[in-house]
Design an enzyme around this catalytic site. Structure first.
Site, mmCIF file in Angstrom:
data_model
loop_
_atom_site.group_PDB
_atom_site.id
_atom_site.type_symbol
_atom_site.label_atom_id
_atom_site.label_comp_id
_atom_site.label_asym_id
_atom_site.label_seq_id
_atom_site.Cartn_x
_atom_site.Cartn_y
_atom_site.Cartn_z
ATOM 1 N N GLU A 26 -10.792 3.495 7.410
ATOM 2 C CA GLU A 26 -9.544 4.221 7.712
ATOM 3 C C GLU A 26 -9.924 5.274 8.766
ATOM 4 O O GLU A 26 -9.684 5.077 9.944
ATOM 5 C CB GLU A 26 -8.980 4.861 6.440
ATOM 6 C CG GLU A 26 -7.692 5.651 6.683
ATOM 7 C CD GLU A 26 -7.165 6.389 5.448
ATOM 8 O OE1 GLU A 26 -7.892 6.539 4.451
ATOM 9 O OE2 GLU A 26 -5.995 6.838 5.514
ATOM 10 N N HIS A 57 0.839 -1.210 0.000
ATOM 11 C CA HIS A 57 0.000 0.000 0.000
ATOM 12 C C HIS A 57 0.871 1.256 0.000
ATOM 13 O O HIS A 57 1.271 1.757 1.054
ATOM 14 C CB HIS A 57 -0.937 -0.011 1.217
ATOM 15 C CG HIS A 57 -1.996 1.038 1.171
ATOM 16 N ND1 HIS A 57 -3.342 0.776 1.331
ATOM 17 C CD2 HIS A 57 -1.930 2.374 0.970
ATOM 18 C CE1 HIS A 57 -4.039 1.891 1.235
ATOM 19 N NE2 HIS A 57 -3.185 2.893 1.021
HETATM 20 N N1 ADE Z 1 -4.732 9.022 -0.954
HETATM 21 C C1 ADE Z 1 -3.471 9.120 -0.512
HETATM 22 N N2 ADE Z 1 -3.382 8.748 0.776
HETATM 23 C C2 ADE Z 1 -4.640 8.390 1.161
HETATM 24 C C3 ADE Z 1 -5.221 7.917 2.353
HETATM 25 N N3 ADE Z 1 -4.491 7.708 3.459
HETATM 26 N N4 ADE Z 1 -6.546 7.681 2.371
HETATM 27 C C4 ADE Z 1 -7.293 7.876 1.291
HETATM 28 N N5 ADE Z 1 -6.815 8.315 0.124
HETATM 29 C C5 ADE Z 1 -5.492 8.570 0.051
HETATM 30 ZN ZN ZN Z 2 -3.785 4.847 0.870
#
Ligand code: ADE
Ligand code: ZN
Length: 327
Positions: free
Chosen positions: A201, A9
């Protein structure tokens, strides 16, 4: 055989080492300072952003300026891969948004998104012959862009199927829940293109469930909100879904509240969820895979745990596993 060193990732747009930028900026006449210190002041977090919108702000302000021609996209990709080779990675998945890199978020689209994809693929292929690291490419559907553009990303994924290894949904989870993208990912799923989705997230555990059950994700970007819902933990275990956690990013975005030690990596691991440790956006974070591994160790991961996360990553890679081990 040594344990593979894998990052599943990492966003291409923020995967460059700042030290490599001054000559790149001068050569391609990019509208950013070529003085390293001034550049760092623009691109590197000096304080914790604390929420996802603030974390993503440098993408809005500055990062899109790197991509002004196909040649700049090709060279940028090669710089990122060279940096990954210096880290000793055996396999890396770089994800990128063709529309973002084309300039769509900046309001003036400078490049054709398809030419971005072909330039990234060319850069990867050229770098691949120079460096030992294997690199898979994932195309990102941007949450903030309209659904038609999302469908066009899937068109590109299908057209470049032999060159790319998967598709993703990224951007701010808030205001853009996964159900908006059901039709977009249905086409990828029907065509058998592997799917990872940024979910749970800074958003809810429910977003993780939806991404797995309805969008067909076999991996989840971050996914740490699963810790708040035992039924989502069970779902992840039953389906052997792999979480791509990024401990340093997760603290910077406020996905982890308070102290970095509150990251649920080890709780999820001990609960039997398949977890991996990755970077996300090294340029902004000033951290690379070794830093995230150190962070995982600070959270209680033993060398055996780290090795098992890497084996999980190898098994979950969207590129054929054998081709990684043979690299
Ligand atoms: N694009 C780059 N970093 C990201 C993240 N942590 N969450 C969502 N989109 C992203
Ligand atoms: Zn990401």
């Amino acid at each position: 055989m040594d344990t593979p060193r894998i990052d599943l990732h990492r966003h291409l747009e923020a995967a460059v080492d700042p030290n490599d930028l001054p000559p790149f900026i001068q050569k391609h006449k990019i509208d950013l300072p070529s003085d390293l210190e001034r550049l760092r002041a623009l691109l590197r977090f000096t304080a914790r952003p604390g929420n996802l919108a603030a974390f993503l702000e440098p993408f809005k302000q500055h990062i899109h300026k790197f991509f002004i021609t196909e040649a700049s996209v090709r060279e940028f990709t090669k710089l990122c891969i060279r940096r990954a080779a210096l880290e000793g990675l055996s396999y890396l998945e770089l994800r990128f948004s063709p529309f973002y890199m084309a300039g769509a978020y900046a309001g003036t689209q400078r490049l054709d998104p398809e030419s971005v994809v072909s330039a990234v693929c060319e850069g990867r292929d050229e770098a691949g012959s120079e460096h030992p690291v294997r690199v898979g490419l994932i195309l990102i559907v941007g949450r903030e862009l309209d659904i038609q553009k999302g469908q066009r990303v899937i068109d590109l994924a299908l057209r470049y199927r032999s060159k790319i290894c998967g598709v993703d949904l990224a951007g701010n989870e808030h205001g853009f829940p996964p159900h908006l993208f059901r039709d977009v990912f249905a086409r990828a799923r029907e065509a058998g293109v592997p799917i990872t989705i940024h979910a749970g997230e800074t958003g809810s555990a429910e977003n993780i469930r939806y991404s797995v059950e309805e969008l067909g994700a076999t991996r989840i970007g971050h996914g740490i909100a699963a810790i708040h819902d035992a039924s989502v933990v069970s779902l992840l275990k039953e389906r052997e879904i792999v979480l791509e956690t990024c401990p340093i990013s997760n603290w910077l975005t406020g996905a982890v509240k308070g102290d970095p030690s509150n990251h649920p990596l080890m709780k999820l691991h001990r609960a039997g969820v398949k977890v991996t440790v990755n970077t996300d956006d090294p340029l902004l974070q000033s951290s690379w895979l070794a830093d995230d591994i150190r962070q995982a160790e600070a959270l209680g991961a033993t060398p055996q745990d780290i090795a098992s996360f890497m084996i999980t990553a190898e098994t979950a890679a969207f590129t054929d596993v054998l081709s990684i081990s043979n690299a």
